[in-house]
Motif scaffolding. Structure first.
Motif, PDB file in Angstrom:
ATOM      1  N   LEU A   1     -12.409   7.311   7.281  1.00 29.97           N
ATOM      2  CA  LEU A   1     -11.685   6.265   6.567  1.00 29.97           C
ATOM      3  C   LEU A   1     -11.427   6.718   5.126  1.00 29.97           C
ATOM      4  CD1 LEU A   1     -10.568   3.409   6.918  1.00 29.97           C
ATOM      5  CD2 LEU A   1     -12.754   2.525   6.106  1.00 29.97           C
ATOM      6  N   PHE A   2     -10.184   6.656   4.718  1.00 32.19           N
ATOM      7  CA  PHE A   2      -9.837   7.153   3.379  1.00 32.19           C
ATOM      8  C   PHE A   2     -10.521   6.352   2.267  1.00 32.19           C
ATOM      9  CE2 PHE A   2      -6.910   3.941   1.773  1.00 32.19           C
ATOM     10  CZ  PHE A   2      -6.576   3.259   2.930  1.00 32.19           C
ATOM     11  N   MET A   3     -10.873   5.124   2.558  1.00 32.56           N
ATOM     12  CA  MET A   3     -11.565   4.310   1.550  1.00 32.56           C
ATOM     13  C   MET A   3     -12.906   4.956   1.183  1.00 32.56           C
ATOM     14  SD  MET A   3      -9.583   1.745   0.905  1.00 32.56           S
ATOM     15  CE  MET A   3     -10.619   0.563   0.037  1.00 32.56           C
ATOM     16  N   VAL A   4     -13.499   5.662   2.173  1.00 34.12           N
ATOM     17  CA  VAL A   4     -14.776   6.342   1.950  1.00 34.12           C
ATOM     18  C   VAL A   4     -14.524   7.716   1.329  1.00 34.12           C
ATOM     19  CG1 VAL A   4     -16.878   7.211   3.048  1.00 34.12           C
ATOM     20  CG2 VAL A   4     -15.735   5.161   3.962  1.00 34.12           C
ATOM     21  N   ASP A   5     -13.572   8.434   1.919  1.00 35.58           N
ATOM     22  CA  ASP A   5     -13.334   9.818   1.505  1.00 35.58           C
ATOM     23  C   ASP A   5     -12.603   9.926   0.166  1.00 35.58           C
ATOM     24  OD1 ASP A   5     -14.530  10.766   3.662  1.00 35.58           O
ATOM     25  OD2 ASP A   5     -12.778  11.720   4.581  1.00 35.58           O
ATOM     26  N   ALA A   6     -11.673   9.026  -0.058  1.00 32.74           N
ATOM     27  CA  ALA A   6     -10.842   9.124  -1.263  1.00 32.74           C
ATOM     28  C   ALA A   6     -10.746   7.761  -1.950  1.00 32.74           C
ATOM     29  CB  ALA A   6      -9.445   9.635  -0.884  1.00 32.74           C
TER      30      ALA A   6
ATOM     31  N   VAL B   1       0.865  -1.183   0.000  1.00 34.73           N
ATOM     32  CA  VAL B   1       0.000   0.000   0.000  1.00 34.73           C
ATOM     33  C   VAL B   1       0.901   1.232   0.000  1.00 34.73           C
ATOM     34  CG1 VAL B   1      -1.854   1.219   1.187  1.00 34.73           C
ATOM     35  CG2 VAL B   1      -1.714  -1.271   1.354  1.00 34.73           C
ATOM     36  N   HIS B   2       0.664   2.129  -0.934  1.00 33.69           N
ATOM     37  CA  HIS B   2       1.489   3.335  -1.027  1.00 33.69           C
ATOM     38  C   HIS B   2       1.235   4.287   0.133  1.00 33.69           C
ATOM     39  CE1 HIS B   2       2.183   2.193  -5.275  1.00 33.69           C
ATOM     40  NE2 HIS B   2       3.302   2.851  -5.085  1.00 33.69           N
ATOM     41  N   TYR B   3       2.263   5.005   0.490  1.00 32.91           N
ATOM     42  CA  TYR B   3       2.081   6.154   1.375  1.00 32.91           C
ATOM     43  C   TYR B   3       1.271   7.175   0.585  1.00 32.91           C
ATOM     44  CZ  TYR B   3       2.892  10.251   4.144  1.00 32.91           C
ATOM     45  OH  TYR B   3       2.705  11.366   4.909  1.00 32.91           O
ATOM     46  N   ASP B   4       0.272   7.767   1.209  1.00 34.89           N
ATOM     47  CA  ASP B   4      -0.636   8.619   0.458  1.00 34.89           C
ATOM     48  C   ASP B   4      -1.124   9.753   1.360  1.00 34.89           C
ATOM     49  OD1 ASP B   4      -2.738   9.679  -1.058  1.00 34.89           O
ATOM     50  OD2 ASP B   4      -3.215   7.719  -1.932  1.00 34.89           O
ATOM     51  N   GLU B   5      -0.971  10.961   0.877  1.00 32.38           N
ATOM     52  CA  GLU B   5      -1.441  12.120   1.660  1.00 32.38           C
ATOM     53  C   GLU B   5      -2.948  12.030   1.937  1.00 32.38           C
ATOM     54  OE1 GLU B   5       0.219  14.702   3.034  1.00 32.38           O
ATOM     55  OE2 GLU B   5       2.117  13.796   2.432  1.00 32.38           O
ATOM     56  N   ALA B   6      -3.662  11.403   1.023  1.00 36.70           N
ATOM     57  CA  ALA B   6      -5.123  11.282   1.199  1.00 36.70           C
ATOM     58  C   ALA B   6      -5.438  10.489   2.468  1.00 36.70           C
ATOM     59  CB  ALA B   6      -5.737  10.594  -0.015  1.00 36.70           C
ATOM     60  N   VAL B   7      -4.606   9.512   2.760  1.00 33.67           N
ATOM     61  CA  VAL B   7      -4.803   8.711   3.977  1.00 33.67           C
ATOM     62  C   VAL B   7      -4.593   9.608   5.191  1.00 33.67           C
ATOM     63  CG1 VAL B   7      -3.926   6.765   5.322  1.00 33.67           C
ATOM     64  CG2 VAL B   7      -4.041   6.602   2.823  1.00 33.67           C
ATOM     65  N   TRP B   8      -3.518  10.328   5.157  1.00 30.10           N
ATOM     66  CA  TRP B   8      -3.168  11.212   6.267  1.00 30.10           C
ATOM     67  C   TRP B   8      -4.287  12.228   6.521  1.00 30.10           C
ATOM     68  CZ3 TRP B   8      -1.966  16.548   6.120  1.00 30.10           C
ATOM     69  CH2 TRP B   8      -1.395  17.052   7.290  1.00 30.10           C
TER      70      TRP B   8
END
Lengths: 193, 314
Positions: free
Chosen positions: B283-288, B268-275
């Motif tokens: 949860l980023f899965m919902v937001d992004a 899994v990539h490091y991702d600003e969207a997760v942060w």
């Protein structure tokens, strides 16, 4: 770890293409490299140096078509050594020899004087007049490995876990007590194990 | 005479655990994301926050700390494990929160552990995801070993990988201990847990060689356990292509130097969207859902469900 053949060192089979040799070399150079996070905590510095040397040696031979051909010829026999990604494969079972072999003396298994060396194994074999090829045919262990065992070429021998089986088979064939013979032989190679 | 109609085979429920030995490497977020994606695929999922000393899986899902937790079940304040199940607001995805209110629960006794594991196994779901805490305590190892899929999370950092190796060794030696009856071999296994043991045993392969030499009749038991133990690596917070390659190196290193056949489930990539989502307790899965990390999770879950792993290209 034990190292086995150059192919084992690079996680390849003898059928590997030149491109696969190159890819494997790149992979293992990275894996054992100075900056690798995958192996630094797993191996002692001495082990790392050793394995890097092995990887380089393997590559130097396998990337050169002529050297590789010579090496393949030297390995001869069936590929007894397993690929590296198999942690504990079973060694091929002894098969019926292709040719009649000189009779091994009947009676209880014999013990050679301590310590058992390659030379003492060879002497025992020669006294019985058994050619290495016969042992190789019966045990499916490559002649080259049997020669290495007799020559005490420990650096060229496969991992201890496989070597133990090889020496036991060899000993059994000569009517020697397999387990103790192998133990005595291996003790000289890895006294701390 | 009539033959009874065959009962349609129901896919067996599965327990997946997410461990890794080290804290702060994204285990909880990974668990929540895997659960979300599985639920999206139509699986009935229960997330279990087994991090009994430091539960925060609820936060990853944007939930307040649930009133009833696994600790209540362990202390018998809740009779049934279903009583501590919490809806997450995401269809098919439910949560059993950890025992943040009850630190002593981190040291639950063996019979309690068995009770928890049995009840988890009996839940009416398709996949149970266990978010394990950091460390290599017996509780964590036992939860890991009971799983059908054991995921080892690492980040591309030396400390994380060092802990992952320690986790693998601890888990394997625990398997050995459970399988071996011979007292002397059990003592050898105990000794092997100490890296500075007098036998010079540093790895499971060393241990196997020692047992083969001293107790040859027992060696096969160890070999069987080594063959059956198949943890899967997930490399989290990948920042550059070489980081993703570390998973392959770990698999090769485990095979060669530990004698353990692991696989590489994915990265899994490091991702600003997760942060950004974490900051908002969402949860980023919902937001992004189209972020790089979300796509990685989707690919990872697909591979896990289909039993596929990443392999070297040659």
């Amino acid at each position: 770890m034990g190292y086995g053949t150059h192919y084992d060192v690079l996680g390849l089979t003898p059928a590997a293409t030149a491109e696969q040799v190159e890819q494997a070399y790149q992979f293992f150079s990275g894996m054992y490299g100075e900056e690798s996070v995958a192996t630094y905590s797993l191996l002692e510095p001495g082990e790392l140096r050793e394995v890097r040397t092995r990887v380089q040696q393997a590559y130097d031979v396998l990337c050169d078509a002529v050297k590789r051909q010579e090496y393949d010829a030297a390995l001869a026999a069936p590929p007894a050594a397993p690929v590296a990604e198999e942690p504990a494969p079973t060694r091929p079972a002894a098969a019926t020899p292709a040719r009649p072999v000189p009779a091994v003396p009947a009676g209880p298994p014999r013990l050679l004087p301590e310590p058992v060396t390659g030379a003492s194994l060879r002497k025992a074999r020669e006294e019985l007049g058994i050619p290495l090829q016969h042992i190789a045919g019966a045990t499916k262990i490559g002649v080259r490995f049997l020669e290495y065992i007799e020559a005490d070429r420990h650096r060229d021998l496969p991992a201890l876990v496989y070597l133990r089986g090889f020496v036991q088979e060899y000993a059994r064939f000569l009517g020697l007590e397999p387990r103790r013979t192998a133990e005595s032989y291996l003790r000289r190679i890895a006294p701390d194990q | 005479m009539t033959t009874p109609a065959p009962v349609p085979a129901r896919p067996r429920r599965q327990i997946w655990s997410i461990g890794g030995g080290k804290g702060g490497i994204g285990k909880s977020l990974l668990t929540a994301s895997l659960g979300y994606q599985l639920a999206k695929m139509g699986k009935r999922v229960i997330l279990v926050d087994s991090d009994l000393g430091g539960a925060n899986l609820h936060t990853c899902l944007g939930l307040a700390a649930p009133e009833r937790t696994l600790g209540d079940f362990i202390r018998r304040r809740a009779e049934r494990i279903e009583d501590v199940l919490v809806e997450t607001g995401i269809p098919l995805l439910r949560l059993i929160s950890g025992a943040s209110d009850f630190l002593a629960a981190a040291n639950i006794k063996y019979p309690q552990k068995v009770r928890v594991l049995n009840r988890i196994r009996a839940l009416e779901v398709d996949v149970v995801l266990l978010d394990l805490g950091a460390g290599t305590s017996y509780n964590i190892i036992d939860f890991f070993l009971v799983s059908d899929v054991g995921l080892l999370t690492v980040v591309p950092e030396p400390t994380s990988i060092e802990n992952a190796y320690r986790f693998i060794k601890s888990a394997l030696y625990r398997r050995f201990r459970n399988a071996v009856q011979n007292d002397e071999v059990r003592q050898l296994i105990e000794a092997a847990l100490d890296q500075k043991n007098p036998h010079g045993i540093r790895t499971p392969l060393d241990l196997l060689a020692t047992v083969e030499r001293e107790h040859p009749g027992e060696a096969q038991i160890l070999k069987n356990e080594m063959a059956a133990f198949r943890p899967q690596f997930v490399v989290n917070q990948v920042r550059e292509p070489a980081d993703a390659g570390i998973g392959h190196q770990l698999v090769a290193a485990c095979a060669r130097h530990l004698g353990v056949r692991t696989t590489y489930a994915g990265f899994v990539h490091y991702d600003e969207a997760v942060w950004r989502s974490v900051r908002q307790r969402r949860l980023f899965m919902v937001d992004a859902p189209r972020s790089r990390a979300a796509e990685d999770i989707t690919r990872l879950v697909r591979g896990l469900v289909q039993g596929e792993t990443l392999t070297l290209p040659w």
